[in-house]
Enzyme design. Structure first.
Site, mmCIF file in Angstrom:
data_model
loop_
_atom_site.group_PDB
_atom_site.id
_atom_site.type_symbol
_atom_site.label_atom_id
_atom_site.label_comp_id
_atom_site.label_asym_id
_atom_site.label_seq_id
_atom_site.Cartn_x
_atom_site.Cartn_y
_atom_site.Cartn_z
ATOM 1 N N LYS A 160 0.593 -1.337 0.044
ATOM 2 C CA LYS A 160 -0.075 -0.087 0.025
ATOM 3 C C LYS A 160 0.944 1.161 -0.029
ATOM 4 O O LYS A 160 1.628 1.500 -1.201
ATOM 5 C CB LYS A 160 -0.679 0.068 0.922
ATOM 6 C CG LYS A 160 -2.094 -1.515 1.026
ATOM 7 C CD LYS A 160 -2.951 -1.330 2.021
ATOM 8 C CE LYS A 160 -4.230 -2.252 1.703
ATOM 9 N NZ LYS A 160 -3.798 -3.673 1.356
ATOM 10 N N THR A 220 7.636 -19.238 -2.230
ATOM 11 C CA THR A 220 8.780 -18.662 -2.895
ATOM 12 C C THR A 220 8.821 -17.408 -2.522
ATOM 13 O O THR A 220 8.080 -16.617 -2.101
ATOM 14 C CB THR A 220 8.447 -18.846 -4.331
ATOM 15 O OG1 THR A 220 8.268 -20.040 -4.662
ATOM 16 C CG2 THR A 220 9.530 -17.996 -5.188
ATOM 17 N N THR A 254 -17.988 -7.139 2.292
ATOM 18 C CA THR A 254 -16.978 -6.233 2.801
ATOM 19 C C THR A 254 -17.673 -5.546 3.860
ATOM 20 O O THR A 254 -16.808 -5.116 4.828
ATOM 21 C CB THR A 254 -16.213 -5.718 1.578
ATOM 22 O OG1 THR A 254 -15.816 -6.573 0.526
ATOM 23 C CG2 THR A 254 -15.209 -4.756 2.106
#
Length: 530
Positions: free
Chosen positions: A330, A360, A445
């Site tokens: 962000k 990874t 949300t």
């Protein structure tokens, strides 16, 4: 068991005529003689035949049922689930938005000639297009290549990763830090590992916590208690109900991204001390933006102290937080997540968390960019200051028009629609008619009835861009008759909009901290230029 056998021998001639060892031989793993003897018995033989017929009939009935049933339709199932999303208006639409590095917050749509202004990015400071980052990443790409080469313990543990973790530990005044592929993974891996490894652990979670924290708690399978949003009194009630000697985690965020509210960190820390718990603080939407060096809300609470003496053990509340989590994706302009805390805690997670061990490693080019950005923002307040000023301006001007902004002390500007279809319509109209991109936020949300547009002003938004945003929203509100502050007030308020009993909030960045001796118009001219 012996008493049962003795009783059975009185009624069964076969059992009466055989002793224990003889019966044992008949029941060996490779012996079927007991079944043969049972079939010879007039009682057991009949029972076995009846049971066999019943089993055959049952199998035949099941076969007939299966032959009548239709094969499972996988595509039909997918469609059914999607129809459910469309019907309840929670279906997520993904717009084709392509950030323009040399012009951000401008972006282009599918056609490069169709340019829009982005007003909802989480790159809060526009650092993803900062020349410092870009040049650092280009040099790193040329030297180390594109990928990391493997997991951290196999081939992906470079000096750059260690330097980044040292930079993060210094930022949060902790002994150590650990970098993950994202903060979704960091939160999930850390909470699930702690909750499952600490014996008899209990986790206390704010009801508005991010999905990453919810998933981590669920995966831990630890006992959990949900406390009302930012409610220390409710949290204390729940803490009192649990044995003080049990290990406990209080998990919460500093800035809640959909409503802009800020947690009462000091009160939660006090409760943690009182009830023998540790604190898990998610600073994802605060790092880079708050505090004199961008460490987040915990740093901002002791702004002056941390400005002149930024170190572990300086007496600020930062020393009282047990676990920090944050993101590079962000305000720090790249991608990745991290945790910070004591050296033993970091080593324990590094050693046990599958989400770290088997993932990874972040590419060196990303790590170098994140490190450069964190280091830069530790000493530059220009971007933070300009962002806060722009957020204040947008909130103030929308308030003057009666367009409902959910009140909060942070940089988030949530414009309340209160209806999923209305929020989607407003977002579509802004994009198609006014070349402004603001994504609508719907369930799950936010709760049903709390749908909104989530606006995030950045340092790169100019006065002309702000004027265009405000004028466009005013036109849309008039055209469609969306609810105003007065409308919410008439119905008793919603999300603190139009609530007569709500006392209001003050911005967490004070006028003194923003250094208001410079006029806003002049400060826009001094905004960091890309």
């Amino acid at each position: 068991m012996k008493s049962v056998l003795l009783h059975a021998r009185k009624t069964c001639p076969f059992l009466h005529g055989n002793n224990g060892p003889a019966l044992k031989q008949l029941t060996g793993k490779k012996s079927s003689r007991l079944l043969v003897k049972a079939n010879q018995c007039p009682v057991m033989g009949a029972a076995i035949q009846t049971k066999g017929l019943q089993s055959s009939a049952s199998i035949l009935a099941k076969t007939e049922q299966q032959s009548d049933a239709k094969p499972f339709s996988y595509e039909g199932f997918y469609k059914q689930m999607l129809d459910k999303k469309h019907n309840d208006k929670s279906y997520r639409y993904f717009n084709n938005i392509n950030r323009l590095a040399k012009k951000f917050p401008m972006a282009h749509l599918a056609r490069p000639t169709d340019e829009v202004t982005v007003w909802c990015a989480n790159d809060y400071l526009g650092m993803g297009a900062n020349p410092l980052l870009l040049n650092t990443m280009k040099e790193t790409l040329d030297r180390y290549g594109a990928g990391a080469g493997g997991t951290r313990n196999i081939a992906g543990n470079a000096e750059l990763h260690l330097q980044l973790e040292s930079e993060l530990a210094d930022l949060h005044h902790t002994e150590g830090a650990l970098v993950f592929s994202s903060c979704m993974v960091a939160n999930d891996a850390t909470l699930s590992t702690l909750g499952s490894k600490m014996p008899n652990c209990v986790i206390f979670s704010d009801e508005l916590n991010h999905a990453s924290m919810i998933e981590g708690i669920r995966h831990s399978k630890a006992e959990k208690h949900i406390f009302r949003h930012n409610d220390p009194e409710h949290l204390e009630e729940l803490l009192k109900s649990v044995d003080i000697n049990r290990p406990k985690i209080i998990a919460f965020e500093s800035v809640y991204s959909m409503c802009g509210s800020i947690a009462p960190i000091a009160k939660f820390v006090e409760l943690a001390k009182t009830y023998n718990a540790i604190t898990f603080l998610d600073e994802v939407h605060a790092v880079g933006i708050y505090g004199p060096r961008g460490a987040g809300i915990a740093e901002h609470l002791d702004f002056n102290l941390n400005a002149v003496d930024p170190r572990r053990g300086n007496g600020s509340i930062m020393d009282e937080i047990d676990i920090y989590t944050g993101t590079l994706g962000k305000s720090f302009g790249v991608v990745g997540g991290y945790i910070a805390g004591s050296s033993q805690f970091i080593d324990m997670i590094r050693s046990y968390a599958p989400g770290f061990i088997f993932t990874t490693s972040l590419p060196p080019v990303v790590v170098a960019g994140g490190k450069a950005c964190i280091n830069y923002l530790k000493s530059s307040n220009a971007e933070r200051r300009m962002q806060q000023l722009n957020a204040r301006i947008v909130k103030s001007r929308l308030g003057e028009l009666g367009i409902p902004v959910i009140p909060n002390p942070s940089h988030i500007v949530p414009v309340l629609l209160g209806d999923a279809a209305a929020a989607k319509l407003a977002s579509d109209e802004l994009l198609s008619k006014y070349n402004i991109y603001v994504q609508s936020i719907n369930f799950p949300t936010v709760p049903v009835g709390h749908e909104r547009l989530r606006i995030t002003p950045s340092p790169g938004h100019t006065p002309a861009m702000i004027d265009h945003l405000i004028d466009s929203l005013e036109a849309i509100w008039k055209k469609y008759g969306f609810k105003s502050v007065a409308d919410y007030e008439a119905e008793g308020g919603r999300c603190n909009v139009g609530d007569k009993d709500y006392g209001g909030v003050k911005p967490i960045w004070t006028d003194e901290q923003l250094n208001f001796n410079m006029p806003i118009e002049e400060s826009h001219q001094n905004t960091f230029a890309i």
